[in-house]
Scaffold this active site. Sequence first.
Site, mmCIF file in Angstrom:
data_model
loop_
_atom_site.group_PDB
_atom_site.id
_atom_site.type_symbol
_atom_site.label_atom_id
_atom_site.label_comp_id
_atom_site.label_asym_id
_atom_site.label_seq_id
_atom_site.Cartn_x
_atom_site.Cartn_y
_atom_site.Cartn_z
ATOM 1 N N TYR A 128 0.779 -1.254 0.000
ATOM 2 C CA TYR A 128 0.000 0.000 0.000
ATOM 3 C C TYR A 128 0.809 1.302 0.000
ATOM 4 C CZ TYR A 128 -4.236 -2.823 0.972
ATOM 5 O OH TYR A 128 -5.259 -3.705 0.911
ATOM 6 N N GLU A 147 -2.418 13.931 -7.175
ATOM 7 C CA GLU A 147 -1.834 15.278 -7.209
ATOM 8 C C GLU A 147 -0.319 15.213 -7.334
ATOM 9 O OE1 GLU A 147 -4.023 14.013 -5.131
ATOM 10 O OE2 GLU A 147 -5.366 15.519 -4.289
HETATM 11 N N1 THU Z 1 -5.631 9.944 -2.795
HETATM 12 C C1 THU Z 1 -5.236 10.837 -3.749
HETATM 13 O O1 THU Z 1 -4.950 10.467 -4.898
HETATM 14 N N2 THU Z 1 -5.167 12.127 -3.409
HETATM 15 C C2 THU Z 1 -5.433 12.626 -2.170
HETATM 16 O O2 THU Z 1 -5.229 13.804 -1.924
HETATM 17 C C3 THU Z 1 -6.000 11.749 -1.148
HETATM 18 C C4 THU Z 1 -5.997 10.303 -1.449
HETATM 19 C C5 THU Z 1 -5.681 8.530 -3.165
HETATM 20 C C6 THU Z 1 -4.611 7.688 -2.480
HETATM 21 C C7 THU Z 1 -5.249 6.333 -2.499
HETATM 22 O O3 THU Z 1 -4.958 5.710 -3.746
HETATM 23 C C8 THU Z 1 -6.747 6.617 -2.431
HETATM 24 O O4 THU Z 1 -6.914 7.971 -2.791
HETATM 25 C C9 THU Z 1 -7.362 6.373 -1.057
HETATM 26 O O5 THU Z 1 -6.647 7.039 -0.077
#
Ligand code: THU
EC number: 3.5.4.5
Length: 160
Positions: A68, A75
């Site tokens: 994980y 972003e």
């Molecule tokens: N995630 C993002 O891509 N951007 C964020 O700002 C928050 C979380 C993604 C990471 C992970 O793949 C999924 O969302 C759940 O946390």
Amino acid sequence: MKEVKIETTLSVYEDFTELPNEIQNLMNSAIEARDNAYAPYSKFNVGAAILLDNGEVVIGSNQENACYPSGLCAERTAIYYTGAKYPQAKILKMAITASSQNQITDQPIPPCGACRQAIAEYEIKQDSSIEIYFMGAKGKVVKSQSLANLLPLLFESSVL
Ligand code: THU
């Protein structure tokens, strides 16, 4: 002892269609990226699109991994690629959208803390604000005039 109050100002659009055309286009790029996210574990798709001063749009989506912590947010995928491909360009705006595969995401989803810190680095480097727009899959869109508004007390290189 004295207390310090930190305030921030955000703009809230009731709906995607209230956004200026240029931002709708940028958000559409983020939506396209979001729908191609690789998120088999969280089932939470995120897309980001960055508009540069040279007119280019760079997109990113979250990329997950069976281990994980090896995954990366949308972003940072977008902004690190921007830094790699267009190191001289200024980042003007970033649009972010997120959509759960399990439920309707109808509230704005802000960038996580780690992404805020990463985006802040580029704002400081280029010495000009990056406008941030974020939404869920539908509903309200939030605009922040700069990343700094989303991250008071950020960690700055001047202390190193
Ligand atoms: N995630 C993002 O891509 N951007 C964020 O700002 C928050 C979380 C993604 C990471 C992970 O793949 C999924 O969302 C759940 O946390």
